[in-house]
Design a protein around this motif. Structure first.
Motif, short mmCIF file in Angstrom:
data_model
loop_
_atom_site.label_atom_id
_atom_site.label_comp_id
_atom_site.label_asym_id
_atom_site.label_seq_id
_atom_site.Cartn_x
_atom_site.Cartn_y
_atom_site.Cartn_z
N ARG A 20 0.85 -0.87 -0.14
CA ARG A 20 0.15 -0.05 0.02
C ARG A 20 0.88 1.27 -0.14
O ARG A 20 2.04 1.17 0.47
N GLY A 21 0.22 2.48 -0.42
CA GLY A 21 1.10 3.44 -0.50
C GLY A 21 1.76 3.68 -1.72
O GLY A 21 2.73 4.46 -1.55
N ARG A 22 1.56 3.12 -2.65
CA ARG A 22 2.66 3.22 -3.90
C ARG A 22 2.51 4.51 -4.40
O ARG A 22 3.88 4.87 -4.84
N SER A 23 1.45 5.25 -4.61
CA SER A 23 1.47 6.78 -5.11
C SER A 23 2.45 7.59 -4.30
O SER A 23 3.23 8.33 -4.76
N GLU A 24 2.16 7.41 -2.81
CA GLU A 24 3.10 8.26 -1.83
C GLU A 24 4.46 7.98 -2.08
O GLU A 24 5.49 8.81 -1.95
#
Length: 171
Positions: free
Chosen positions: A50-54
């Motif tokens: 999770r958190g790929r874009s960040e």
């Protein structure tokens, strides 16, 4: 490192335990898996659930290749295994711990152990930190960087929520 970019800043690290870098000590089975040897940012972020874009945004500023350069420029040679795990050549996490502590001494960074933050609040244009078990809780700073480590419990992050931050539960 704040002190590299702002040499006049006074920096203090508050560690809630009496053991510095204890999670680094045991990471990677005591060898300290530092980063991933992926050749691109898109391959690097695919390793995270999770958190790929960040992460993609953050890795454009400082990524795994920068991590390797940082350690090697401080005389900590690294090796990349076939599975892309990157470890110190020594195969011992103590090499990484020694590097971090050497940097704190080089830059005059103070470390205060057994200093668990209870609360942070704005006061007269500064940020006031309060600690559990401390008689003196009037420590004020211009800026605070919160590094929460691997806290497995949301309760340990409530002080950040009370200050107004959004906190996702640890997984």
């Amino acid at each position: 490192n704040v002190k590299e970019n702002y040499p006049d800043a006074e920096v203090t690290i508050f560690e809630k335990s009496d053991k510095l870098l204890s999670k680094v000590k045991v990471s990677g089975g005591g060898r300290c898996n530092l980063t991933n040897g992926a050749g691109s940012i898109s391959r690097l972020v695919s390793a995270y659930p999770r958190g790929r874009s960040e992460l993609k945004k953050a890795f454009k500023i400082f990524n795994n290749k920068d991590t390797v350069k940082w350690f090697e420029s401080r005389a900590v040679p690294l090796v990349t295994q076939a599975d892309n795990c990157v470890f110190p050549e020594s195969q011992n996490s103590q090499s990484i711990i020694d590097c971090f502590l050497k940097e704190t001494r080089r830059f005059g960074i103070r470390i205060k152990q057994r200093a668990e933050v209870k609360k942070v609040e704005k006061r007269d244009g500064a940020l006031k930190l309060s600690f559990y078990g401390e008689k003196e809780n009037n420590l004020c700073f211009d800026k605070v960087i919160a590094a929460t480590g691997g806290s497995p419990y949301r309760e340990g992050l409530r002080w950040l929520e009370a200050f107004g931050h959004s906190v996702q539960g640890p997984v």
